[in-house]
Design a protein around this motif. Structure first.
Motif, mmCIF file in Angstrom:
data_model
loop_
_atom_site.group_PDB
_atom_site.id
_atom_site.type_symbol
_atom_site.label_atom_id
_atom_site.label_comp_id
_atom_site.label_asym_id
_atom_site.label_seq_id
_atom_site.Cartn_x
_atom_site.Cartn_y
_atom_site.Cartn_z
ATOM 1 N N LYS A 96 -39.788 19.130 -53.023
ATOM 2 C CA LYS A 96 -38.478 18.513 -52.804
ATOM 3 C C LYS A 96 -37.906 18.902 -51.444
ATOM 4 C CE LYS A 96 -36.356 16.207 -54.889
ATOM 5 N NZ LYS A 96 -36.100 14.733 -54.784
ATOM 6 N N LEU A 97 -38.085 20.165 -51.037
ATOM 7 C CA LEU A 97 -37.616 20.596 -49.720
ATOM 8 C C LEU A 97 -38.278 19.780 -48.611
ATOM 9 C CD1 LEU A 97 -37.609 24.482 -50.165
ATOM 10 C CD2 LEU A 97 -35.593 23.018 -49.904
ATOM 11 N N LYS A 98 -39.571 19.557 -48.739
ATOM 12 C CA LYS A 98 -40.282 18.760 -47.746
ATOM 13 C C LYS A 98 -39.750 17.338 -47.718
ATOM 14 C CE LYS A 98 -43.469 17.661 -44.756
ATOM 15 N NZ LYS A 98 -43.311 18.039 -43.329
ATOM 16 N N GLU A 99 -39.506 16.792 -48.890
ATOM 17 C CA GLU A 99 -38.965 15.433 -48.994
ATOM 18 C C GLU A 99 -37.588 15.341 -48.330
ATOM 19 O OE1 GLU A 99 -37.025 13.000 -52.669
ATOM 20 O OE2 GLU A 99 -39.032 13.801 -53.020
ATOM 21 N N LEU A 100 -36.739 16.321 -48.596
ATOM 22 C CA LEU A 100 -35.394 16.310 -48.030
ATOM 23 C C LEU A 100 -35.403 16.536 -46.523
ATOM 24 C CD1 LEU A 100 -33.459 18.298 -50.791
ATOM 25 C CD2 LEU A 100 -33.390 15.827 -50.354
ATOM 26 N N SER A 101 -36.427 17.239 -46.030
ATOM 27 C CA SER A 101 -36.500 17.500 -44.588
ATOM 28 C C SER A 101 -36.743 16.228 -43.786
ATOM 29 C CB SER A 101 -37.614 18.522 -44.291
ATOM 30 O OG SER A 101 -38.897 17.940 -44.443
ATOM 31 N N GLU A 102 -37.129 15.168 -44.459
ATOM 32 C CA GLU A 102 -37.367 13.896 -43.797
ATOM 33 C C GLU A 102 -36.105 13.022 -43.757
ATOM 34 O OE1 GLU A 102 -40.671 12.410 -45.999
ATOM 35 O OE2 GLU A 102 -42.027 13.985 -45.287
ATOM 36 N N GLU A 103 -35.022 13.512 -44.379
ATOM 37 C CA GLU A 103 -33.740 12.814 -44.311
ATOM 38 C C GLU A 103 -33.020 13.204 -43.015
ATOM 39 O OE1 GLU A 103 -32.319 10.700 -46.453
ATOM 40 O OE2 GLU A 103 -33.837 10.782 -48.044
ATOM 41 N N PRO A 104 -32.383 12.259 -42.349
ATOM 42 C CA PRO A 104 -31.659 12.609 -41.117
ATOM 43 C C PRO A 104 -30.349 13.344 -41.375
ATOM 44 C CG PRO A 104 -31.419 10.266 -41.585
ATOM 45 C CD PRO A 104 -32.407 10.804 -42.587
ATOM 46 N N HIS A 105 -29.751 13.133 -42.567
ATOM 47 C CA HIS A 105 -28.424 13.687 -42.823
ATOM 48 C C HIS A 105 -28.259 13.943 -44.318
ATOM 49 C CE1 HIS A 105 -23.749 13.056 -42.620
ATOM 50 N NE2 HIS A 105 -24.081 14.337 -42.718
ATOM 51 N N LEU A 106 -27.927 15.188 -44.669
ATOM 52 C CA LEU A 106 -27.647 15.557 -46.052
ATOM 53 C C LEU A 106 -26.185 15.951 -46.168
ATOM 54 C CD1 LEU A 106 -30.787 17.745 -46.915
ATOM 55 C CD2 LEU A 106 -30.404 15.318 -47.446
ATOM 56 N N ILE A 107 -25.478 15.299 -47.083
ATOM 57 C CA ILE A 107 -24.086 15.635 -47.386
ATOM 58 C C ILE A 107 -24.102 16.400 -48.708
ATOM 59 C CG2 ILE A 107 -21.770 14.744 -47.854
ATOM 60 C CD1 ILE A 107 -22.606 12.174 -46.344
ATOM 61 N N ALA A 143 -26.361 25.844 -51.417
ATOM 62 C CA ALA A 143 -26.381 25.158 -50.121
ATOM 63 C C ALA A 143 -27.144 25.980 -49.088
ATOM 64 C CB ALA A 143 -24.956 24.891 -49.646
ATOM 65 N N GLU A 144 -26.938 27.286 -49.113
ATOM 66 C CA GLU A 144 -27.640 28.159 -48.166
ATOM 67 C C GLU A 144 -29.148 28.143 -48.422
ATOM 68 O OE1 GLU A 144 -23.837 31.209 -47.696
ATOM 69 O OE2 GLU A 144 -25.659 31.882 -48.731
ATOM 70 N N VAL A 145 -29.517 28.138 -49.690
ATOM 71 C CA VAL A 145 -30.943 28.042 -50.041
ATOM 72 C C VAL A 145 -31.529 26.734 -49.513
ATOM 73 C CG1 VAL A 145 -32.557 27.762 -51.979
ATOM 74 C CG2 VAL A 145 -30.796 29.534 -52.077
ATOM 75 N N LEU A 146 -30.808 25.648 -49.708
ATOM 76 C CA LEU A 146 -31.289 24.346 -49.258
ATOM 77 C C LEU A 146 -31.425 24.296 -47.740
ATOM 78 C CD1 LEU A 146 -31.896 21.434 -50.427
ATOM 79 C CD2 LEU A 146 -29.641 20.847 -49.544
ATOM 80 N N ILE A 147 -30.433 24.808 -47.038
ATOM 81 C CA ILE A 147 -30.466 24.790 -45.572
ATOM 82 C C ILE A 147 -31.660 25.586 -45.054
ATOM 83 C CG2 ILE A 147 -29.260 25.529 -43.477
ATOM 84 C CD1 ILE A 147 -26.622 25.017 -45.079
ATOM 85 N N GLU A 148 -31.882 26.771 -45.616
ATOM 86 C CA GLU A 148 -33.026 27.586 -45.176
ATOM 87 C C GLU A 148 -34.343 26.924 -45.526
ATOM 88 O OE1 GLU A 148 -33.618 31.610 -45.630
ATOM 89 O OE2 GLU A 148 -31.876 32.174 -44.439
#
Length: 217
Positions: A96-107, A143-148
């Protein structure tokens, strides 16, 4: 990549972003991190972001108006995938982290109290995410986990790309093993001789024999 974090405690995120590779990634312009204080999107003089749940029950629920206002303000400028951190969301993993890293913007919405008004979830949230089978006081840690986790997937954030190539959670054929560094001896404890031998095939064999197993509950 851009992260927009909505929180009633935005300084938690700001302080986190001042250290480590996340701070360096922001300095390099690889990551853009914006924080938004939810209370600034309220319309009452008390800046109220929560209220009692209809139908009764314990605790308070985050009001819909401030969140509608905040997300409308942020998405008008840049669009973005809206994520709510929730104990009932999809479990965050390396895929999922890899998938989200392909998004330009996460709110990202950092929930608090007993949760968020369901109308926000139904109308605005693209995905609910949980970082584990437990309950936290708020979504800021998530959120901090996701950002890292997402951040280290971005090119130029991790100094040595080999670190990503050996992520055991991302590559099933990879494994972890005991690691040692200087000094060679401390308190009578020594480094295994094979690791000092320079024989790479023997080192690889030793590492496979001594690989760490991931604990499962």
């Amino acid at each position: 990549m851009k992260f927009s974090i909505i929180s009633i405690f935005p300084d938690i995120i700001k302080n986190f972003a001042e250290y480590g590779l996340v701070a360096k990634a922001i300095e390099k312009g690889i990551i853009q991190l914006d924080t938004f204080d939810l209370r600034t999107f309220t319309r009452d003089k008390h800046k109220k972001v929560d209220d009692r749940p209809f139908g009764g029950g314990a605790g308070m629920v985050m009001k819909p108006e401030p969140l509608f206002n905040a997300i409308d303000h942020i998405s008008k400028r840049d669009g973005g995938k809206v994520i709510l951190f929730s104990a009932y969301g999809n479990l965050l993993n390396q895929k999922k982290l890899k998938e989200l890293s392909e998004e330009p913007h996460l709110i990202c919405i950092c929930g608090r109290y007993e949760g968020v008004d369901q109308r926000v979830i139904d109308q605005l949230v693209d995905e609910e995410i949980s970082i584990g089978e437990y309950v936290l006081m708020g979504g800021e840690v998530a959120a901090e986990v996701l950002i890292e986790g997402v951040g280290r997937m971005l090119s130029g954030v991790v100094g040595n790309p080999e670190s990503l190539a050996t992520d055991s959670f991302f590559f099933p054929d990879q494994y972890a093993f005991p690691q040692y560094t200087q000094p060679r001896e401390i308190k009578g404890l020594t480094v295994p001789d094979v690791l000092l031998s320079g024989n790479h095939s023997e080192i690889e064999s030793w590492r496979k024999q001594n690989q760490k197993k991931r604990e499962k509950s």
